[in-house]
Design a protein around this motif. Structure first.
Motif, PDB file in Angstrom:
ATOM      1  N   ILE A   1      22.155 -27.318  53.666  1.00 20.79           N
ATOM      2  CA  ILE A   1      23.376 -26.778  54.248  1.00 20.79           C
ATOM      3  C   ILE A   1      24.089 -27.906  54.971  1.00 20.79           C
ATOM      4  CG2 ILE A   1      24.324 -25.165  55.924  1.00 20.79           C
ATOM      5  CD1 ILE A   1      21.951 -23.378  55.438  1.00 20.79           C
ATOM      6  N   SER A   2      25.395 -28.028  54.737  1.00 20.43           N
ATOM      7  CA  SER A   2      26.175 -29.059  55.409  1.00 20.43           C
ATOM      8  C   SER A   2      26.601 -28.545  56.795  1.00 20.43           C
ATOM      9  CB  SER A   2      27.390 -29.437  54.565  1.00 20.43           C
ATOM     10  OG  SER A   2      28.290 -28.354  54.537  1.00 20.43           O
ATOM     11  N   TRP A   3      27.017 -29.467  57.645  1.00 18.98           N
ATOM     12  CA  TRP A   3      27.476 -29.102  58.980  1.00 18.98           C
ATOM     13  C   TRP A   3      28.726 -28.233  58.899  1.00 18.98           C
ATOM     14  CZ3 TRP A   3      24.740 -29.246  63.174  1.00 18.98           C
ATOM     15  CH2 TRP A   3      23.699 -30.131  63.288  1.00 18.98           C
ATOM     16  N   THR A   4      29.550 -28.451  57.932  1.00 17.89           N
ATOM     17  CA  THR A   4      30.769 -27.670  57.762  1.00 17.89           C
ATOM     18  C   THR A   4      30.420 -26.218  57.438  1.00 17.89           C
ATOM     19  OG1 THR A   4      31.789 -29.654  56.839  1.00 17.89           O
ATOM     20  CG2 THR A   4      32.982 -27.596  56.559  1.00 17.89           C
ATOM     21  N   THR A   5      29.473 -26.009  56.533  1.00 19.03           N
ATOM     22  CA  THR A   5      29.053 -24.657  56.163  1.00 19.03           C
ATOM     23  C   THR A   5      28.398 -23.967  57.366  1.00 19.03           C
ATOM     24  OG1 THR A   5      28.642 -25.460  53.912  1.00 19.03           O
ATOM     25  CG2 THR A   5      27.724 -23.309  54.493  1.00 19.03           C
ATOM     26  N   TYR A   6      27.568 -24.725  58.084  1.00 12.13           N
ATOM     27  CA  TYR A   6      26.897 -24.184  59.271  1.00 12.13           C
ATOM     28  C   TYR A   6      27.933 -23.738  60.320  1.00 12.13           C
ATOM     29  CZ  TYR A   6      24.176 -24.033  63.595  1.00 12.13           C
ATOM     30  OH  TYR A   6      23.621 -23.638  64.779  1.00 12.13           O
ATOM     31  N   ALA A   7      28.927 -24.578  60.595  1.00 13.87           N
ATOM     32  CA  ALA A   7      29.956 -24.261  61.580  1.00 13.87           C
ATOM     33  C   ALA A   7      30.790 -23.061  61.137  1.00 13.87           C
ATOM     34  CB  ALA A   7      30.848 -25.471  61.819  1.00 13.87           C
TER      35      ALA A   7
END
Length: 143
Positions: free
Chosen positions: A2-8
């Motif tokens: 999971i990327s930080w963008t998806t997490y955020a």
């Protein structure tokens, strides 16, 4: 992975849903809870105690009878408030109330007598912790 963008994005979506539920609950349930607390804190208004039944049009328009009633109510509240501060005994308060009621003979037998009697009962119990029976309250009106 999971990327930080998806997490955020998922975290932001979760927070929006969470706060939407909280706001919806507070609007529906919270405001009713606050209203219940406010009602418990508020005291009965004098007019609510005095005028349980609505007077007729002729009785409500009779200004000459209302002025003494307002004066009597003001004096009753002041007397009972003072009695509460001085921790006055029941007999002494009863005598003073009787003297005050005799000062306003026009209220005896009027449409306001029952309301004033109810007011005396409520404020004496509230301010002084003194409970008058129905017989004691009616005896106060006797000369």
């Amino acid at each position: 992975m999971i990327s930080w963008t998806t997490y955020a994005m998922w975290l932001g979506l979760g927070l929006v849903i969470y706060y939407a539920v909280v706001v919806f609950f507070f609007k529906a349930k919270g405001s009713s809870i606050l209203r219940i607390k406010r009602k418990a804190v508020e005291k009965k208004a004098v007019d609510d105690v005095l005028f349980k039944g609505k007077p007729t049009v002729q009785e409500s328009n009779d200004v000459s009878t209302m002025a003494p009633v307002h004066s009597l109510v003001d004096e009753l509240q002041a007397l009972v408030n003072q009695a509460g501060k001085e921790k006055m005994e029941k007999d002494e308060l009863s005598d003073r109330l009787k003297t005050l009621l005799n000062k306003y003979p026009g209220t005896k037998g009027s449409i306001y007598q029952n309301g004033i009697t109810n007011l005396i009962e409520v404020i004496a119990e509230d301010q002084c912790g003194i409970h008058f029976s129905a017989e004691e309250l009616s005896a106060m009106w006797d000369e």
